[in-house]
Design an enzyme around this catalytic site. Sequence first.
Site, PDB file in Angstrom:
ATOM      1  N   GLY A  44      -3.125 -16.160  40.862  1.00 40.75           N
ATOM      2  CA  GLY A  44      -3.342 -17.493  41.489  1.00 40.75           C
ATOM      3  C   GLY A  44      -4.900 -17.462  42.043  1.00 40.75           C
ATOM      4  N   SER A  45      -5.289 -18.396  42.744  1.00 45.63           N
ATOM      5  CA  SER A  45      -6.572 -18.690  43.417  1.00 45.63           C
ATOM      6  C   SER A  45      -6.930 -17.716  44.280  1.00 45.63           C
ATOM      7  CB  SER A  45      -6.694 -20.026  43.919  1.00 45.63           C
ATOM      8  OG  SER A  45      -6.442 -21.196  43.207  1.00 45.63           O
ATOM      9  N   ILE A  49       0.145 -11.420  41.384  1.00 40.15           N
ATOM     10  CA  ILE A  49       1.298 -10.724  41.594  1.00 40.15           C
ATOM     11  C   ILE A  49       1.646  -9.671  40.690  1.00 40.15           C
ATOM     12  CG2 ILE A  49       3.931 -11.196  41.768  1.00 40.15           C
ATOM     13  CD1 ILE A  49       3.221 -13.988  42.958  1.00 40.15           C
ATOM     14  N   LYS A  64       2.906  -8.891  45.847  1.00 39.20           N
ATOM     15  CA  LYS A  64       1.830  -9.830  46.009  1.00 39.20           C
ATOM     16  C   LYS A  64       0.497  -9.319  46.651  1.00 39.20           C
ATOM     17  CE  LYS A  64       1.237 -14.936  46.640  1.00 39.20           C
ATOM     18  NZ  LYS A  64       1.813 -16.109  46.982  1.00 39.20           N
ATOM     19  N   ASP A 159       3.476 -28.245  47.718  1.00 33.82           N
ATOM     20  CA  ASP A 159       2.664 -27.735  46.426  1.00 33.82           C
ATOM     21  C   ASP A 159       4.073 -27.932  45.460  1.00 33.82           C
ATOM     22  OD1 ASP A 159       1.003 -27.295  44.510  1.00 33.82           O
ATOM     23  OD2 ASP A 159       0.877 -25.266  44.881  1.00 33.82           O
TER      24      ASP A 159
END
Length: 327
Positions: A44-45, A49, A64, A159
């Site tokens: 992700g940003s 993970i 994570k 989100d």
Amino acid sequence: MLQKQQKSIKNNLPSGQQQNKNMITQIDIKIGDSYKLTRKLCIGSFSEIFHGINLQNNMEVAVKLEPVNSKHQMLCYEAKLYKYFFSDGIIMDKGIPKIYQYYTEGEYNIMVMDLLGPSLEDLFNICNRKFSLKTILMLAELMLKRIEYIHHRYILHRDIKPANFLIGSGNNQNKLYIIDFGLSKRYLQRDGTHIPYRENKNLTGTARYASINTHLGIEQCRRDDLESLGYVLMYFLRGSLPWQCPKANNTKEKHWSIMEKKISTPVELLCQSFPVEFAKYLNYCRNLRFDEKPDYNYCQSLFKECFQKEGYNKDSNFDWNKIEQKQ
């Protein structure tokens, strides 16, 4: 400490996605004496993970990792929310993965959780970016249940998108989970009142699925999660949305272009040639007041009626199950 046991490997990142310089680029990493990371699942940003193994009992888990020097620290907050969802004592299918541990070690914040299966975005691609109406209607019911539950716990997701819904693994392959609460927010204040209406807010979430009010800078509330779900369902039905891939020089221009197209596309045109229930659902969501509690039963009834009208069997046989059976 994180022990790097193999040399760096080049990540196969999606086109245009920039890698955070703090992100791990190794596989087969040991975290203390408890876990070993075996492969990267997604990036992700602000976090990554990994698939992991509990060295004490050989249980597979998801791990994570978030760099401690990350500008936006979200993992601790997210871990607290996961635990909060499980603290209500309600015996029901929450559709939320279990958290086993959260701690900081060396350069990383670490959260260990249930290992799940692929996301709906992954499954959409596996199915050649085409879901049957039956699968979409079954998903609509499950996704609504997940959103209703977190709203019941006074939390907004903020989100809602296909990548944040995952199916389970093993015996839970037909169970749908909702994940990624890093952007979530409580909509009910400690005194029991709804958060106040505000304007000039920055866009939080994913622009493709964001509600029109979110684009306009209005404080998010329950209606926005539901409207986002409507765009997700139309994405599955259509294969793409009219405002995808806008021409823009920067993020601000991109968000503006998406907002303009979203506002100028009537619901009836967006949902044209598909069952009328989808248009009814989106119109209902857009007409909700800021602090109004959505009628989740009404939303469910729209898709259930459509399911019955089409004469489908509720057998939890999704499109990806058929592909697996053929293979």
